[in-house]
Design a protein around this motif. Structure first.
Motif, PDB file in Angstrom:
ATOM      1  N   SER A 336       0.808  -1.225   0.000  1.00  0.00           N
ATOM      2  CA  SER A 336       0.000   0.000   0.000  1.00  0.00           C
ATOM      3  C   SER A 336       0.841   1.275   0.000  1.00  0.00           C
ATOM      4  N   VAL A 337       2.141   1.157  -0.174  1.00  0.00           N
ATOM      5  CA  VAL A 337       2.997   2.358  -0.236  1.00  0.00           C
ATOM      6  C   VAL A 337       2.533   3.250  -1.384  1.00  0.00           C
ATOM      7  N   ASP A 338       2.352   4.538  -1.089  1.00  0.00           N
ATOM      8  CA  ASP A 338       1.872   5.498  -2.075  1.00  0.00           C
ATOM      9  C   ASP A 338       3.052   6.298  -2.619  1.00  0.00           C
ATOM     10  N   TRP A 339       3.421   6.047  -3.850  1.00  0.00           N
ATOM     11  CA  TRP A 339       4.599   6.666  -4.440  1.00  0.00           C
ATOM     12  C   TRP A 339       4.375   8.127  -4.806  1.00  0.00           C
ATOM     13  N   GLU A 340       3.133   8.571  -4.806  1.00  0.00           N
ATOM     14  CA  GLU A 340       2.864   9.974  -5.110  1.00  0.00           C
ATOM     15  C   GLU A 340       3.040  10.868  -3.883  1.00  0.00           C
ATOM     16  N   THR A 341       3.218  10.278  -2.722  1.00  0.00           N
ATOM     17  CA  THR A 341       3.368  11.067  -1.490  1.00  0.00           C
ATOM     18  C   THR A 341       4.745  10.845  -0.871  1.00  0.00           C
ATOM     19  N   ASN A 342       5.734  10.580  -1.709  1.00  0.00           N
ATOM     20  CA  ASN A 342       7.070  10.264  -1.198  1.00  0.00           C
ATOM     21  C   ASN A 342       7.754  11.523  -0.662  1.00  0.00           C
ATOM     22  N   ASP A 343       7.983  11.552   0.643  1.00  0.00           N
ATOM     23  CA  ASP A 343       8.736  12.651   1.246  1.00  0.00           C
ATOM     24  C   ASP A 343       9.958  12.119   2.002  1.00  0.00           C
ATOM     25  N   SER A 344      10.524  11.027   1.484  1.00  0.00           N
ATOM     26  CA  SER A 344      11.692  10.421   2.122  1.00  0.00           C
ATOM     27  C   SER A 344      12.838  11.421   2.179  1.00  0.00           C
ATOM     28  N   PRO A 345      13.600  11.441   3.290  1.00  0.00           N
ATOM     29  CA  PRO A 345      14.695  12.392   3.412  1.00  0.00           C
ATOM     30  C   PRO A 345      15.788  12.126   2.384  1.00  0.00           C
ATOM     31  N   LEU A 346      16.393  13.207   1.888  1.00  0.00           N
ATOM     32  CA  LEU A 346      17.513  13.124   0.961  1.00  0.00           C
ATOM     33  C   LEU A 346      18.789  13.549   1.668  1.00  0.00           C
ATOM     34  N   SER A 347      19.888  13.002   1.219  1.00  0.00           N
ATOM     35  CA  SER A 347      21.182  13.365   1.792  1.00  0.00           C
ATOM     36  C   SER A 347      21.541  14.796   1.385  1.00  0.00           C
ATOM     37  N   SER A 348      22.022  15.569   2.339  1.00  0.00           N
ATOM     38  CA  SER A 348      22.384  16.966   2.048  1.00  0.00           C
ATOM     39  C   SER A 348      23.746  17.081   1.394  1.00  0.00           C
ATOM     40  N   ARG A 349      24.533  16.010   1.419  1.00  0.00           N
ATOM     41  CA  ARG A 349      25.875  16.048   0.866  1.00  0.00           C
ATOM     42  C   ARG A 349      26.106  14.879  -0.077  1.00  0.00           C
ATOM     43  N   PHE A 350      26.863  15.155  -1.134  1.00  0.00           N
ATOM     44  CA  PHE A 350      27.253  14.087  -2.052  1.00  0.00           C
ATOM     45  C   PHE A 350      28.566  14.482  -2.700  1.00  0.00           C
ATOM     46  N   ASN A 351      29.443  13.516  -2.842  1.00  0.00           N
ATOM     47  CA  ASN A 351      30.739  13.737  -3.461  1.00  0.00           C
ATOM     48  C   ASN A 351      30.852  12.822  -4.673  1.00  0.00           C
ATOM     49  N   ALA A 352      31.045  13.418  -5.853  1.00  0.00           N
ATOM     50  CA  ALA A 352      31.176  12.616  -7.070  1.00  0.00           C
ATOM     51  C   ALA A 352      32.459  11.798  -7.083  1.00  0.00           C
ATOM     52  N   ALA A 353      33.379  12.126  -6.204  1.00  0.00           N
ATOM     53  CA  ALA A 353      34.617  11.351  -6.104  1.00  0.00           C
ATOM     54  C   ALA A 353      34.371  10.073  -5.311  1.00  0.00           C
ATOM     55  N   ARG A 354      35.069   9.021  -5.701  1.00  0.00           N
ATOM     56  CA  ARG A 354      34.932   7.725  -5.013  1.00  0.00           C
ATOM     57  C   ARG A 354      36.013   7.606  -3.936  1.00  0.00           C
ATOM     58  N   VAL A 355      35.945   8.483  -2.982  1.00  0.00           N
ATOM     59  CA  VAL A 355      36.979   8.531  -1.945  1.00  0.00           C
ATOM     60  C   VAL A 355      36.608   7.626  -0.769  1.00  0.00           C
ATOM     61  N   PRO A 356      37.594   7.027  -0.107  1.00  0.00           N
ATOM     62  CA  PRO A 356      37.298   6.203   1.078  1.00  0.00           C
ATOM     63  C   PRO A 356      36.860   7.087   2.234  1.00  0.00           C
ATOM     64  N   GLY A 357      35.975   6.563   3.053  1.00  0.00           N
ATOM     65  CA  GLY A 357      35.488   7.304   4.206  1.00  0.00           C
ATOM     66  C   GLY A 357      36.496   7.317   5.344  1.00  0.00           C
ATOM     67  N   ASP A 358      36.247   8.218   6.293  1.00  0.00           N
ATOM     68  CA  ASP A 358      37.147   8.322   7.444  1.00  0.00           C
ATOM     69  C   ASP A 358      37.242   7.004   8.203  1.00  0.00           C
ATOM     70  N   ASP A 359      36.120   6.316   8.309  1.00  0.00           N
ATOM     71  CA  ASP A 359      36.110   5.072   9.091  1.00  0.00           C
ATOM     72  C   ASP A 359      37.121   4.072   8.533  1.00  0.00           C
ATOM     73  N   LYS A 360      37.087   3.882   7.222  1.00  0.00           N
ATOM     74  CA  LYS A 360      38.005   2.928   6.594  1.00  0.00           C
ATOM     75  C   LYS A 360      39.440   3.453   6.646  1.00  0.00           C
ATOM     76  N   LEU A 361      39.611   4.718   6.290  1.00  0.00           N
ATOM     77  CA  LEU A 361      40.945   5.292   6.165  1.00  0.00           C
ATOM     78  C   LEU A 361      41.688   5.314   7.498  1.00  0.00           C
ATOM     79  N   PHE A 362      41.024   5.822   8.516  1.00  0.00           N
ATOM     80  CA  PHE A 362      41.707   5.995   9.789  1.00  0.00           C
ATOM     81  C   PHE A 362      41.752   4.720  10.618  1.00  0.00           C
ATOM     82  N   THR A 363      40.833   3.802  10.388  1.00  0.00           N
ATOM     83  CA  THR A 363      40.916   2.502  11.055  1.00  0.00           C
ATOM     84  C   THR A 363      42.143   1.745  10.563  1.00  0.00           C
ATOM     85  N   MET A 364      42.343   1.763   9.252  1.00  0.00           N
ATOM     86  CA  MET A 364      43.503   1.067   8.676  1.00  0.00           C
ATOM     87  C   MET A 364      44.812   1.728   9.116  1.00  0.00           C
ATOM     88  N   SER A 365      44.868   3.071   9.057  1.00  0.00           N
ATOM     89  CA  SER A 365      46.120   3.755   9.392  1.00  0.00           C
ATOM     90  C   SER A 365      46.478   3.592  10.864  1.00  0.00           C
TER      91      SER A 365
END
Length: 451
Positions: A336-365
């Protein structure tokens, strides 16, 4: 015996690396024949009972808490012609990507708008060129019998912008590569609903699924039940799976956690995802090909998927007519999901670069630093970091010396290699730029002499 009740021992391949919990698969031999048009549904389904989106009295809102729903993956194609100049430029970049020397491969990049695409060293069938960043994977063809471009829009990008706006940005990029003759066609669209529910998703067996699909399988990850897959490999397929487990074990898409929290997730409950993959064949059978047409009929597609193609039921052992089995209360909510009333939250940030996140980067280092300190019997942080940097510099300084490179150039080359893979920095080919300037100068001189 009806087609839906035929059972065999064939199994499907686990989707996206999942491990099969059962080798039994349900096959009926029918793959999307004589589909009922859900965009203008009749009073009854092909199974003889009207589809119902009514929530049963024995299930209240605690059964189902929706968090987000929308388009997860989107594949678009554009009819048109590749520019000869672009063809030549990307052909050269592809050859650079195929170089055996890493310091040459770093220049296999193509900037368009705010995107720095990696140019792949290999193409695909009918599409010799592939360019990719974190937003788009673009396949380009030089054949007039094929689309100019076939593009996958990433699921992360679609958490940041709506599909219509994402396509507008994409079209500007595709128009850079050549002449576009028509609006975007949809090659595939994945629709999803993320939700929380106390319902045990393993509490029913495969016979509770009433479907036209060719296969049904249950899967697990490290002995933990992870979900169901229905119709794998068909023109329409469905996955009902533990999204929190999938993020933890595979995709690492932790950005979804913040979006779920905005929608009321407590950060602890399992989040399940119901996802339908709809390929071009099923869309065109419904008379839908253009993106605008598909987006305007999401309710009809979802209704078809959840009431005619697939239903989760409460099996009645006293009734052999499976089409009369009542709908599972959870499925009533999902359908019964109504696709005409979709108000799902959107991410305020996006990076077109495929960079590793802090979690991966700093956990490894940190792991490497701690290992070094333990090896050297160092417990003081400042002493340990200083010693680590000194040892690191000496080690790679020796490697750069053996290669005949100044240490600074050695490091710059390493950064350039990662920058191409991450789409984070445009590497400048000074030698190439100088050669182009010289060619332009010679051409100008030749023209001047001719005058």
């Amino acid at each position: 015996m009806s087609q839906e009740s035929k059972v065999s021992n064939q199994s499907t391949e686990p989707p996206r690396g999942a491990t099969s919990a059962s080798e039994a698969a349900w096959r009926d031999g029918e793959v999307e024949k004589n589909l009922t048009d859900a965009l203008h549904p009749s009073e009854s389904t092909s199974q003889g009972t009207p589809p119902s989106n009514t929530v049963p009295n024995n299930c209240n809102s605690e059964c189902f808490k929706p968090l987000r729903f929308g388009v997860d993956s989107l594949y678009l194609s554009y009819l048109g012609e590749l520019s000869p100049e672009i063809d030549e430029a990307i052909k050269e970049l592809k050859q650079i990507a195929q170089s055996s020397e890493l310091h040459e491969q770093v220049f296999a990049q193509y900037p368009v708008d705010a995107h720095i695409f990696e140019v792949k060293d290999k193409g695909a069938r009918f599409f010799p060129y592939i360019l990719e960043d974190n937003a788009f994977r673009i396949q380009l063809s030089r054949s007039r019998s094929m689309p100019l471009a076939y593009v996958k829009l990433s699921s992360e990008y679609l958490t940041h912008v709506l599909p219509f706006d994402a396509e507008k940005a994409l079209r500007r990029i595709v128009e850079h590569f050549g002449a576009v003759h028509e609006s975007a066609n949809v090659g595939r669209i994945d629709l999803f609903v993320d939700f929380v529910s106390p319902v045990d998703m393993e509490s029913w067996d495969r016979h509770a699924w009433v479907t036209r699909a060719s296969a049904i399988s249950a899967y697990s990850n490290e002995r933990i039940f992870s979900g169901w897959v229905i119709g794998s490999g068909g023109v329409i397929s469905c996955r009902l799976y533990d999204k929190t487990l999938e993020i933890e074990k595979k995709s690492k898409k932790y950005y979804l956690h913040e979006l779920w929290k905005q929608a009321g997730w407590n950060g602890k409950d399992k989040v399940w995802r119901l996802e339908f993959e709809l390929k071009r064949e099923i869309l065109t059978q419904k008379g839908l090909s253009k993106l605008s047409e598909v987006l305007n009929h999401l309710n009809g597609l979802w209704s078809y998927a959840t009431t005619e193609w697939l239903r989760l039921t409460l099996p009645n052992p006293d009734d052999q007519t499976r089409s009369r089995w009542p709908i599972h209360p959870l499925w009533s909510y999902l359908s019964s999901v109504d696709w005409e009333t979709n108000d799902s939250p959107l991410s305020s940030r996006f990076n077109a670069a495929r960079v590793p996140g802090d979690d991966k980067l700093f956990t490894m280092s940190l792991s490497y630093l701690i290992s070094f300190m333990a090896r050297e019997n160092i417990i003081d942080w400042e002493v340990g970091t200083a010693a680590f940097i000194n040892a690191l510099t000496m080690y790679h300084g020796q490697k750069s010396f053996n290669l005949g490179l100044p240490f600074r150039d050695y490091i710059r080359e390493k950064v350039a290699i990662k920058a191409r893979l991450f789409n984070s920095l445009l590497n400048k080919n000074d030698a190439k730029e100088q050669a182009e300037l010289e060619r332009e100068a010679r051409a100008y001189q030749k023209q001047s002499d001719g005058d």
